[in-house]
Design an enzyme around this catalytic site. Structure first.
Site, PDB file in Angstrom:
ATOM      1  N   GLU A 281      15.679  15.581  -4.891  1.00  0.00           N
ATOM      2  CA  GLU A 281      14.920  14.527  -4.259  1.00  0.00           C
ATOM      3  C   GLU A 281      13.985  14.828  -3.226  1.00  0.00           C
ATOM      4  O   GLU A 281      13.032  14.111  -2.838  1.00  0.00           O
ATOM      5  CB  GLU A 281      16.124  13.615  -3.653  1.00  0.00           C
ATOM      6  N   TRP A 284      10.859  15.490  -5.048  1.00  0.00           N
ATOM      7  CA  TRP A 284      10.087  14.108  -5.264  1.00  0.00           C
ATOM      8  C   TRP A 284       9.290  13.692  -4.140  1.00  0.00           C
ATOM      9  O   TRP A 284       8.354  13.090  -4.372  1.00  0.00           O
ATOM     10  CB  TRP A 284      11.228  13.099  -6.023  1.00  0.00           C
ATOM     11  N   TRP A 313      -0.293  -9.062 -16.467  1.00  0.00           N
ATOM     12  CA  TRP A 313       1.069  -9.761 -15.893  1.00  0.00           C
ATOM     13  C   TRP A 313       0.942 -11.041 -15.714  1.00  0.00           C
ATOM     14  O   TRP A 313       0.141 -11.715 -15.777  1.00  0.00           O
ATOM     15  CB  TRP A 313       1.268  -9.090 -14.694  1.00  0.00           C
ATOM     16  N   ASN A 348      19.490   3.796  -4.537  1.00  0.00           N
ATOM     17  CA  ASN A 348      18.345   4.238  -5.419  1.00  0.00           C
ATOM     18  C   ASN A 348      18.440   3.900  -6.716  1.00  0.00           C
ATOM     19  O   ASN A 348      17.497   3.464  -7.515  1.00  0.00           O
ATOM     20  CB  ASN A 348      17.983   5.769  -5.218  1.00  0.00           C
ATOM     21  N   TRP A 366       3.775  -5.064 -10.594  1.00  0.00           N
ATOM     22  CA  TRP A 366       4.692  -4.309  -9.693  1.00  0.00           C
ATOM     23  C   TRP A 366       4.316  -4.366  -8.357  1.00  0.00           C
ATOM     24  O   TRP A 366       5.255  -4.073  -7.269  1.00  0.00           O
ATOM     25  CB  TRP A 366       4.584  -2.725 -10.099  1.00  0.00           C
ATOM     26  N   TRP A 389       7.772   2.360  -7.657  1.00  0.00           N
ATOM     27  CA  TRP A 389       7.445   1.188  -8.403  1.00  0.00           C
ATOM     28  C   TRP A 389       6.467   1.427  -9.501  1.00  0.00           C
ATOM     29  O   TRP A 389       6.644   0.956 -10.662  1.00  0.00           O
ATOM     30  CB  TRP A 389       6.648   0.179  -7.523  1.00  0.00           C
TER      31      TRP A 389
END
Length: 479
Positions: A281, A284, A313, A348, A366, A389
Site C-alpha cells: 500500500e 501504491w 457519461w 478502502n 468519475w 477514482w
C-alpha cells in the site's frame, strides 16, 4: 543584503512534522529561528479541502508550534487568499524581516509547482527538498527512461532501487541545536493559528505524536501479520488508519518504511512476507505520487487514458445526489457513503465499491465522485484520490478493465457477511436477517413501513450491461 544580516526561514506546507523533514533540517543548520505557515482559504475552497481535514491540519499546526518552540523556532501563521496572494505575502514578509533564504519541501500538484516556479523571481532564494515519498519522484523509471504505466513493474523496479539506495531518512535535530535551543528563552509563542475556513471536529483522530508512540507499534506487533486477511472487511479494524497523517505530512512514509523493515528485515526481498501486503500500500502511494509528477495534467482532471477523455457519461443529477446521500438502495454502498459523510473517512475496499457503482452503475463522471470525496475525506490526497477514482472508472493507469463492474451484493456478502458494518451505518436495517441484509429489494417486503428504505435506483444486471456497452461503443468510435 549582506551575508551578516541575511536570515533563513522554514516554510511549512504539507509536511507538518519535525521528524524526517529535510527542509527543516537544513533551515536549522542555516540558523533559522522561525517557521511560517500561510493558509489560503480560497485556494482550499477551489481544491475542495474537507472541513474535517482543515481542522486536522489546524490541530497539528498548534501541536507543531509547541514542538518547534521547544527547539527554539517560532511558528508564524499568516493568511492569504490563494497561491498568488501567498507568494506576495511570503515575499513581503521576507523583505520586512531581511530573510534571504526560504527552505521548503516540494508539493507534487500542478498549482503548487507553478506557484513555486514563479517564486524564482522573488526577493529571496527558495530551496526545495523532497520528503513526501519513500523514493523521490522521477527516480523510478523503465529502461526507456520513462515512467511505468503498470504498477507491478514499477513495484519491482522500486524495490530493486530501494535495496540499492536504502531509505534516506533525515535526522532532523542535532545535539548542538538542542543545546542552542535550550539556552534560548523565548517569550513569544508565534501567532494564533485560526483558519478563515469551515472546520469540522477531527478529535476522534489523535495527533500524530500519539499515533507514532502507540498506534504504529501496536499495529506492527498485533495487526500486521493478519493485514492481508482482514484489510478488506470494513466491520473489522484491520487497517493501519495512517492515511490521514500521511496526507498532511504529519507522519513520514520513509519512517514507516524503516520501522517496517526493522520489524520484518526480509520485507524488501520477500514479497510473500506477511507484512508485504501493507508495504504494498505504501508502494501504491508512491506510484500515484510518481504518476502525478510525470503527468501533471492529471491534477486538471485529465483521464490518464486519453481515449476516455470525452466518454459520454450520463449526467443524472438525482442519481448523483442519491449516491452522495447514501440512498441508492444498495445497503453496502449506502452504508459506505454514510460512513464517509458521518466520519470523514471510508474503508478502502468500500471506496472501490462505491466508485465502481457511481461510474459503472450510474454512469456518472468519475470527476464528480473524486471532487465529492475530497470535500469529505480527512485523508484527502489528490494523487491517491485521483488514482483510485480513475482505477475504478477504467480511465486511469493500470486501471481495472472497463468490463469489470463490481457487484455490490456479492461484495456485501463477501466482505460484510453478517451485515455488521451495514447495520452500524444503516441502523434502520438492524432487524433485517443476515440472509436478506445484502439485497435491496427485500426491505420493502420485510417492513410494514414502506418508506423505511429506498428501492434500488438501478438494477445491477441492467446497469452492468449498459456500462459495458457504453465503453465498448466508445472504444469502437475512437479506434
Amino acid at each position: 543584503m549582506s551575508a551578516a544580516n541575511s536570515k533563513a526561514i522554514f516554510w511549512l506546507r504539507r509536511d507538518l512534522r519535525i521528524h524526517d523533514n529535510p527542509a527543516l533540517h537544513v533551515a536549522l543548520k542555516s540558523g533559522a529561528t522561525e517557521a511560517i505557515f500561510i493558509s489560503t482559504p480560497k485556494q482550499w475552497h477551489d481544491h475542495h479541502l474537507a472541513p474535517i481535514q482543515a481542522d486536522f491540519i489546524q490541530r497539528h499546526l498548534v501541536a507543531l508550534a509547541q514542538e518547534l518552540l521547544e527547539i527554539g523556532v517560532k511558528l508564524i501563521h499568516l493568511t492569504a487568499t490563494d497561491y498568488d496572494a501567498q507568494r506576495e505575502t511570503l515575499s513581503r514578509y521576507c523583505l520586512q524581516h531581511s530573510i534571504s533564504t526560504v527552505f521548503a519541501n516540494r508539493e507534487p500538484e500542478i498549482n503548487e509547482i507553478e506557484r513555486d516556479s514563479k517564486l524564482q523571481h522573488a526577493p529571496f532564494e527558495l530551496k526545495l527538498f523532497s520528503c513526501d515519498t519513500i523514493l523521490p519522484v522521477g527516480s523510478v523509471l523503465n529502461k526507456q527512461g520513462q515512467m511505468f504505466k503498470v504498477f507491478t513493474p514499477f513495484k519491482n523496479a522500486w524495490l530493486k532501487r530501494l535495496q540499492l539506495t536504502g531509505i534516506g531518512l533525515v535526522q532532523t535535530l542535532s545535539d548542538s541545536h538542542h543545546k542552542r535551543a535550550a539556552m534560548e528563552k523565548r517569550t513569544d509563542n508565534g501567532t494564533p493559528i485560526e483558519f478563515d475556513y469551515p472546520t469540522r471536529d477531527s478529535s476522534q483522530w489523535p495527533l500524530a505524536s500519539q499515533v507514532m508512540q502507540h498506534v504504529v507499534p501496536q499495529f506492527l506487533e498485533t495487526k500486521l501479520d493478519d493485514y492481508a486477511l482482514k484489510r478488506d472487511y470494513p466491520g473489522i479494524k484491520g487497517t493501519s488508519g495512517l492515511s490521514p497523517y500521511l496526507a498532511i505530512g504529519a507522519i513520514s512514509p520513509r519512517l514507516l518504511a524503516i520501522q517496517l523493515v526493522q520489524h520484518q528485515p526480509n520485507i524488501l526481498s520477500d514479497t510473500s512476507a506477511k507484512g508485504f501486503a501493507w508495504f504494498n500500500e505504501l508502494i501504491w502511494r508512491d506510484f500515484y505520487k510518481h504518476l502525478l509528477f510525470h503527468f501533471p495534467n492529471l491534477a486538471k482532471g485529465d483521464c490518464f487514458q486519453a481515449r476516455y477523455q470525452h466518454i459520454a457519461w450520463q449526467h443524472n443529477h438525482a442519481h448523483f445526489v442519491a449516491w452522495c446521500e447514501g440512498r441508492t438502495g444498495y445497503p453496502l454502498v449506502d452504508a459506505a457513503m454514510k460512513q464517509l459523510v458521518n466520519t470523514g473517512w471510508m474503508h478502502n475496499r468500500l471506496r472501490m465499491v462505491v466508485a465502481s457503482f457511481l461510474t459503472k452503475h450510474l454512469l456518472v463522471d468519475w470527476r464528480l465522485g473524486e471532487r465529492f470525496f475530497m470535500s469529505q475525506l480527512i485523508d484527502g490526497d489528490l494523487s491517491a484520490n485521483n488514482g483510485g477514482w480513475q482505477w475504478a472508472a477504467s480511465t486511469g493507469c493500470d486501471a481495472q478493465p472497463y468490463f469489470r463492474v463490481f457487484n455490490p451484493i456479492l461484495q456485501s456478502k463477501k466482505f460484510d457477511p453478517n451485515g455488521e458494518f451495514i447495520r452500524k451505518y444503516l441502523p434502520e436495517l438492524k432487524n433485517v436477517p443476515d440472509k436478506h441484509i445484502h439485497f435491496p429489494h427485500v426491505y420493502l417486503e420485510l417492513h410494514e413501513n414502506r418508506d423505511l428504505y429506498c428501492a434500488p435506483i438501478v438494477d445491477h444486471k441492467d446497469a452492468r450491461q449498459r456500462a459495458i456497452e457504453l465503453f465498448k461503443q466508445h472504444n469502437l468510435n475512437t479506434s
